[in-house]
Design a protein around this motif. Sequence first.
Motif: not given
Length: 431
Positions: A209-224
């Motif tokens: 969950i933390g990895s997903r949030r970090r990616k989203a906060s930096h504008g990187f694409p995340v998995k569905p």
Amino acid sequence: MSDTALPGSKNPAARNFFAALQLDTRLLGMIGAFIVLCLVFNVFTDGRFLTPRNIFNLTIQTVSVAIMATGMVFVIVTRHIDLSVGSLLATVAAVMAVVQTDILAHPDVLGLGHPAIWVIALIAGIFVGVAIGAFQGWMIGYLGIPAFIVTLGGLLVWRNVAWFITSGQTIGPLNETFTMLGGIGGTMGESASWIFGILAVGMSLWLQIGSRRRKASHGFPVKPAWAEVTIGAITTIAIMGFVAVLNAYHIPKARLRRMFEAAGETMPEGLTVGYGIPYSVVLLILVAVAMTVTARRTRLGRYIFATGGNPDAAELSGINTRFLTVKIFAIMGGLCALAAAVASARLGFSTNDIGTLDELRVIAAAVIGGTALAGGVGTIYGAILGALIMQSLQSGMAMVGVDAPLQNIVVGTVLVLAVLVDIIYRKRTGE
């Protein structure tokens, strides 16, 4: 073009499913090969290979090689090699055994059975391992001697240093608490294993969950979201399934009865108690987490992979590649010390042939796990899976009745094929 009609795909839906999960294709291939290997051996051994007892034995037999394989990833990633790991393991095992039996157990020092013996012996072994590893790294980094030559010399030197330390004798029995690091003599038990499994699941989901949030906060694409849930479910099932299998291996009735008698109690009729997770496996998990964090989250890890990718560019960018080499081999030496503790604890003694051919197994585990001999590419989890595949292969052949020389022929063949597959994969993917 529709996203469900990829060119050349016979099953677009399945391809899109795995693409959404963003899983390492090499990892999936290794897991698939491991599953096939286990199923084949299970058929040829009439169902004995996949019993809780054999899986338990596989785990404790894999630990020492897997611990060293995590360090070998760093060594090979930086375009070096270490042929001395088996001999270094023998030297450190001899040091720890002598410290326990001849020095600390003396009545004028700590005395036999003192609770601090195993801690001091382990610290002494790690110190010696790190010192030897750093010394070899210094010769490679600062004197410019090729790693192949330095560690080939180490293979011969440290094996015989171990012989002189022990005067060619088997040293033991080792401290009772120390031997709990070996496996069957030291396990967490059923309840503690379930708790450990639940905590491991919670930690893995929290990191996901933390990895997903970090990616989203930096504008990187995340998995569905469904892909994240699927991966979380697979992780949970794998961890809890592993715990369930180890808990299913029950302590023999006779031994359990003796344990109750030693405590002055009577064993209840029909009682069954599982071994649970061995402490050596817990140690491997801690090492794997620490090495993965080092590789992915620290400056040292970034320097290691940058140097492996292009040593000249790394040096020009300001990385002290010489001192980095010393650090890498010092880490390798420390991991050899931990592996020596596990290996000698499992035997209960330090023998002259301990660690023999471990250099082959460790290098093979790293390479089979996807570490490129050309440098720059490698994963910790891949090396551990490679070690498990190697041990399963040898254990399965032994259970089938394959002679030792033929086992080594098969292992050597598998190593060559693994490198060939890696070369073909990199050519096709352009890595």
